[in-house]
Write an enzyme that holds these catalytic residues in place. Sequence first.
Site, mmCIF file in Angstrom:
data_model
loop_
_atom_site.group_PDB
_atom_site.id
_atom_site.type_symbol
_atom_site.label_atom_id
_atom_site.label_comp_id
_atom_site.label_asym_id
_atom_site.label_seq_id
_atom_site.Cartn_x
_atom_site.Cartn_y
_atom_site.Cartn_z
ATOM 1 N N GLU A 16 0.839 -1.203 0.000
ATOM 2 C CA GLU A 16 0.000 0.000 0.000
ATOM 3 C C GLU A 16 0.876 1.256 0.000
ATOM 4 O OE1 GLU A 16 -2.786 -0.565 3.246
ATOM 5 O OE2 GLU A 16 -4.031 -1.881 2.039
ATOM 6 N N LYS A 40 -5.424 -5.580 15.646
ATOM 7 C CA LYS A 40 -5.907 -6.825 16.238
ATOM 8 C C LYS A 40 -7.418 -6.964 16.144
ATOM 9 C CE LYS A 40 -5.472 -5.179 21.029
ATOM 10 N NZ LYS A 40 -4.804 -3.892 20.763
ATOM 11 N N GLU A 53 -6.445 -7.505 -1.238
ATOM 12 C CA GLU A 53 -6.945 -7.480 0.142
ATOM 13 C C GLU A 53 -8.395 -7.031 0.137
ATOM 14 O OE1 GLU A 53 -4.767 -5.074 2.909
ATOM 15 O OE2 GLU A 53 -2.806 -5.700 2.167
#
Lengths: 681, 681, 681
Positions: C166, C372, C323
Amino acid sequence: MTTTVDPGHVPDLTGPAPRFRQAGLAFGCDWNPEQWDRATWREDARLMREAGVDLVAVNVFGWSQLEPRPGHYQFDDLDAVMDLMAEAGVRVNLGTGTASTPPWLTTRHPEVLPVAIDGTTRWPGGRQAWCPSSPVYRERSLALVEAVADRYAQHPALALWHVSNELGCHNALCWCDVSARAFRRWLADRYGDVETLNDAWGTSFWSQRYGDFSEVLPPRATVSTRNPGQVLDFHRFGSDELLGQLQAETAVLRARSDVPVTTNFMVTDHIRNLDYWSWAPHVDVVANDHYLDQRLADPTTELAFCADLTRGLAGGEPWLLMEHSTGAVNWQPVNLAKGPGEMVRNSLTHVARGADAVCFFQWRASRQGAEKFHSALVPHAGTDSRQWRDVVDLGATLDRLDEVAGSRVVADVALVFGWEAWWAADGDNRPSTAVHYRAQVLDAYRALRAQGVTVDVVSPADSLEGYRLAVVPSLYLVSDVDAAHLDDFVRRGGTALVTFWSGIADERDAVRLGGYPGAYRDLLGVRVEEFAPVLPGATLTLDDGSHARLWSERSTVLDAQVLARFADGPSAGEAALTRREVGPGRAWYLATSLDEDAWADLAARLCADAGVTTDPDLASAGVERVVRAGQGATWTFYINHGATDVTVPAEGLELVTDTVVADQLLVPARAVRVLREETAR
Amino acid sequence: MTTTVDPGHVPDLTGPAPRFRQAGLAFGCDWNPEQWDRATWREDARLMREAGVDLVAVNVFGWSQLEPRPGHYQFDDLDAVMDLMAEAGVRVNLGTGTASTPPWLTTRHPEVLPVAIDGTTRWPGGRQAWCPSSPVYRERSLALVEAVADRYAQHPALALWHVSNELGCHNALCWCDVSARAFRRWLADRYGDVETLNDAWGTSFWSQRYGDFSEVLPPRATVSTRNPGQVLDFHRFGSDELLGQLQAETAVLRARSDVPVTTNFMVTDHIRNLDYWSWAPHVDVVANDHYLDQRLADPTTELAFCADLTRGLAGGEPWLLMEHSTGAVNWQPVNLAKGPGEMVRNSLTHVARGADAVCFFQWRASRQGAEKFHSALVPHAGTDSRQWRDVVDLGATLDRLDEVAGSRVVADVALVFGWEAWWAADGDNRPSTAVHYRAQVLDAYRALRAQGVTVDVVSPADSLEGYRLAVVPSLYLVSDVDAAHLDDFVRRGGTALVTFWSGIADERDAVRLGGYPGAYRDLLGVRVEEFAPVLPGATLTLDDGSHARLWSERSTVLDAQVLARFADGPSAGEAALTRREVGPGRAWYLATSLDEDAWADLAARLCADAGVTTDPDLASAGVERVVRAGQGATWTFYINHGATDVTVPAEGLELVTDTVVADQLLVPARAVRVLREETAR
Amino acid sequence: MTTTVDPGHVPDLTGPAPRFRQAGLAFGCDWNPEQWDRATWREDARLMREAGVDLVAVNVFGWSQLEPRPGHYQFDDLDAVMDLMAEAGVRVNLGTGTASTPPWLTTRHPEVLPVAIDGTTRWPGGRQAWCPSSPVYRERSLALVEAVADRYAQHPALALWHVSNELGCHNALCWCDVSARAFRRWLADRYGDVETLNDAWGTSFWSQRYGDFSEVLPPRATVSTRNPGQVLDFHRFGSDELLGQLQAETAVLRARSDVPVTTNFMVTDHIRNLDYWSWAPHVDVVANDHYLDQRLADPTTELAFCADLTRGLAGGEPWLLMEHSTGAVNWQPVNLAKGPGEMVRNSLTHVARGADAVCFFQWRASRQGAEKFHSALVPHAGTDSRQWRDVVDLGATLDRLDEVAGSRVVADVALVFGWEAWWAADGDNRPSTAVHYRAQVLDAYRALRAQGVTVDVVSPADSLEGYRLAVVPSLYLVSDVDAAHLDDFVRRGGTALVTFWSGIADERDAVRLGGYPGAYRDLLGVRVEEFAPVLPGATLTLDDGSHARLWSERSTVLDAQVLARFADGPSAGEAALTRREVGPGRAWYLATSLDEDAWADLAARLCADAGVTTDPDLASAGVERVVRAGQGATWTFYINHGATDVTVPAEGLELVTDTVVADQLLVPARAVRVLREETAR
């Protein structure tokens, strides 16, 4: 090529300050020929004549053109421009060219760049990227002024000197180390010794006591709230530093020229860092830039207020509208175009309120740069456009109004306004950050305007001599000396209204003890114990049924008639509006922020109490009426902001249409009419 | 002049920590005589006696007065102040004076100044402009503390040492290079070697693995999201550094004095950087500053919560309300005045919840400085004011309540609250930034309060021994050891409620795998697979008709009774409320953020399940009821926040009005009543 | 241990750029094994096979693991990972590992850190903390790429090179001194001499004329508005600098390997600093990352647009979805979970619009670090979860769709989109900051999608050959050459729509004079004199009863049919929609921002005018229909976003359910169906 300098002429620099003189109303604009080729210049000169433009500001941002390398001046283009204007019969308002620095200057001297409150530098790439206290900037800018003045002082086109441009628009407050040193010098001059400074700033609070001036800094970003005295003095300092630049440039010019000197003020809602009351005495003629601010609820009222305030700065004398716009500006979030007739109404509102010049930014809309979407006299579309045709019409109208020049506006009412009060009133950690000084002032002004009343906006230092009614909205900071003027005014028979959050602090921003509104407490006969603001959006009701917002108070009425009380809210039962008779005079106090209707009603009652003539019907029909008076005649301006035609009883000569009026004057929707009536000389 | 130091006295510094003792409830304030002349001091002492003020904090911001030049101390004024207080019989809570540095210190040592997250310096001009890790600040501040302690340790007016002031209010987190070095030392102490640090912070993510502690920096501004472990440890470090200052000052004082030492905590909604659970053991008596925060939806509930939390910090012992306000503060956007009786209700709510002192900021409203519009005991209007008369009344009331001092609040319910959980729960890049830990805690607290239940706010490390009901709202971060307390509590017969976003992460902020809410999953019998927050403003309906907001979840119910399911929204059909019987105990789980009514209903069911007595009718009538119990008596506080009188069945002596009550106690609208009932000793 | 490098192989580096080849649709994810232990790796490999994952990106953030100390490489872990993948039959998309620097690099070379617009540094602790122009970064990153390429070029698992990650997501614009030098070099390359630069930037405005390139700086924070030409070129420079990194890494790889090279673009609403039209030719296969942006009103439309734009970048060839997410992301304010079937619909929308790979971030949800709470294929709850079961299902579905790979999307309509236009259109000080380029583009796209029309998103440089309809929304900046394509297109018989705020400026951001929309004025036969935007929230009505927002204009219609006029607002009576016949073609102009219904209606009229087939009924039933065509067959994707089943006439083989369809295909609510129809080859 015609040489433009006559080295044989010695200006008369010993007499009084020169005055700007013109035959009638000036019509003009900024002209930036450096953005165009010479063929366009010739076309511009032709079009200026077509439109009747007779005053153009040039060289406002000329520095990087005039001095492309340090000390190397290049006047060819400006010579040609000046000669072209002379030839075309257009007078020049010649910029000193110092408004923005050339890149070489800040490349060589980065210490010239301003520094923000958090210590980060502000860079070139826009404009005004210079610290007002920079000695390097001062030296280099004055060298340029000298060069320009030496070259053009005797040029036949020269009519006015235009120092810099909108001084302080962006760089008024600089927190750099150079500014810190200058601030310390300024403080030492003001206070003499550090203990006096400590007293003025109340440094016994929060362990801020200084042992020496060398410990003092500008009020840079802190982890907690800054010292309000320090912040206030930094505002004063910032204003003074830029005034110093104005004075320094003016001195260079006056040593070389007897042409009058001005600079364009920014009397407007969103610029607040310059105390123009202290600046005005230092220009030969007051000039202002004003743009409608569509972010405000009522931009047209703000325009009128600014015009009246500019006239106040000029001491009632005519002044120059140096910039406004034909249409949209480019710097607001949404830049609205003007509606039918709006440009003319805006321009003539300024004239009605004392302007003897109607100038615009700018002549020709830029193709490039940050302002390319700012409207102009010649739009991107060219002269085959409604905007250009409207400009030509305006020029013709102004020609027909030339006789108004030199006359003075007639007003019975004074509204007290001050920049120092603004700085202090809107400071940090006050009772309510939802209360804004300027908004309170505009509320009062709007209420008076809704009665058809013309207002002079005056300084807190004004004696108020000659007025019937004085209105003092939220003048938080006022000196004892200035507060005494209001007392004298009332005791001499005047009618005064003071509103909440007035007279609280002295010139050091120290609260007057014993009850608010300290400076006016005895005059008003009211002693306020506690402020009780309310949240934005909450409505307060008074026991006369009217409504208010933002503020209430808990007080003891010592000696006054209570005209209204709070019926609800945190001060239910407390006085909201009082009136005290003081000998022949009357002192009113308003303890809240009224809504628009209640304010208008209060204004009507005040005018009645003061013997001020009103015309609320005309005002509510959307027609603004202002009178200028001269030798042997008055000129009454009728500006119809509404969508319907209005007829007023009148007799005289209407100048816009050049029509004799016998008994009824028709003011068409969205139009302006100006009636001349003869008076005894 | 009376000398104030008795050099012959040797304090007993070998025994247990000294305790703050007083005959009854203390009544006091900050007093800043350095802002006033000596004539005013004498008047102040007279008025303090009039109002019954018996404890004043002085020298809180004394540094620049006491040490006007480096190393040159000047105690004359403070000597006079101390002597005056001794003479007046007012006890002194003596500041160490280190709260804010004098200008000379930061002029000579600019490295003392704090640095913001973006690397820009924060400057003097406010207060607390010092880096908590600065060795220069530490050395100079301790020198001051030594000088003050040496001078006044034996002064008869001295009752309490007041270390610094609101430590960390503004400067808790500093990103400067000095802090960076201290942070690295702190990390090396905590983790021993860099691989342990790497594991704790999960630095295998985003290529952050450190090779050496010297590579570590504070979590300064980044172009993307910062490492959450680093941010969490930086919070711990920041809290510890300031605790270090408290301990260092305390050590200086204890070496010289056996007078108890405290500092004023800021247990309040908008201060979150200090982990007071770790601080509380280091003061001899817990003291708190609390101001109503009108930016909150329900400031009064927050007040009660903070009082209960402060009592928790004091381990249930009485504590001191060191600062609150008689009226408006000055630092909120709109600073509301207090309504009739509100000051008394605020003060006595603190007393009801364990405070044995009621103190205010400040004695006399300042004329200058950033806090001049903060209310005080003596307002700008002076003593001929309602505010002053209310203060005098409050002093008399407190005198009548003296017997309450030393008693302890009675509560059956524990609410678990932690600062570490707060830091981690409200971190960056979480499922919903619309979910705020503190708001979730207050929702739970408000629901219990609406049942008329008194709550102890306890640490996650608390054993929960002795409670019937424990509520754990959104305790995102919890260690295994602490989580086990809840498990034990339930298995011993307790009733527990855990709400969503609890038990997710361990003390490193590492997510517990296998399904949420990791630490409590087995206890609750629910395994959450996926969070499904909803946008603010969206309403969720449960299948029992109640409503919720902000959060839903998708889960598997392993072993629990489902009491309600989501009827709509992204988790329609999933469990929203469950209950599991665990031996003699019960473990409830709430998977959403209930609205106020549904929360109150849930609180009622929980209390019923746990055998906790409620009184929702009294609560809904606006009356807060809290009981303090002492030797041989209980004191029941009735605080009527409503606009109507309320009668409660009661028998005993009402202390505020000094009236014997036979069977019915009238609690007038907006008033407070305190009923003493005798009990067996 | 298996050695992974075959030093005997010499790649063929002389032929054409390698292409990424695969048997069918790839299914994969980022895999970050460095966050887990080796036991978990083995479990991961097993689960990948279970789910059918056949392409994983590894080593994306590997730098601090691979090079723990400067120049000291450590490949053991990555060797093991590569071997494990080879063994498991999973192909590797191997990261060069340069995306984020290790702490030792910025500790030793802090000049690598990026600097924000205000001159403050951005620090490590997140990711991408490097200046794109840093020679130190360039040198060290290429050394890493060399080491990785040398080690793995011949590894059997290697299928694709993944350069960085990216690029420019966070660090695209850097204002540091290193960047300043690079910017000057870039400008000197572009302009040759400083006078050409002065002309391009219009520096005669505001005294900005440069004497030398050495005086030029990046457009750092100023006190006023920055030069728009400077800002525009800084955008170009920033994009080019990062492209330079891509090219430099690619050169290292190509010198060592014939495996194709890509990098993951971010074609999405909130990333705008990379001009991917200039990047796309430099990758062997176009890859994109796309996440639903729930901050937008219509995230699904934006997804479809981005897929179409990515296909445009790939020149119509298949591309890789590198992605997206199985569920919620973690970086939006509220991170919504996906609803039933939504993951499949999202994935297959990308496939329908040309993706031949469906990959996710990331394999296993992290326990620690900033991401996370980002969803993954294996959630925190583990594989006993709906999310995992859905992933396994998706893998199976993709297997059944393998035959689609390599086919091309069919579209008759082109929508013109450009990043340079975006940068310039949304610059400072424009007529309305409420008008956003990207929102205007999406409005047009949504209207076409509501007609069931598939759109190719093409560059302003596209010839438009082969399309029936071309839509040009608000293409503020366009070169003469590019504008001419539209002219040619219409003159060849095409139908074009241009909307307001198009064609205004040339590639220097210089306004075209003579009337807007300059570049298209003659083609459209409309000459706009003045913009008249309206405030957000205001509604404009057209005389055909439709509604619009934000913008109106005052114009002269030179040669066009007026289809609608403004009925109210500041341009009442002016043309709002016009149509001009130009030979066989048609040129429409829209002078405002239509609301959704009016836009859909206009799209329908345009399609009719252009002979484009529509299916608005299917679209309004919530079904998106897209056709891919290959050798001998077409595949029609039906994506049902609605909550009701829809039946469409169809004949062929439905691949998702492997069912022969005779005449009616049922597309269940929230499901996707893909119909293969045989065609002549």
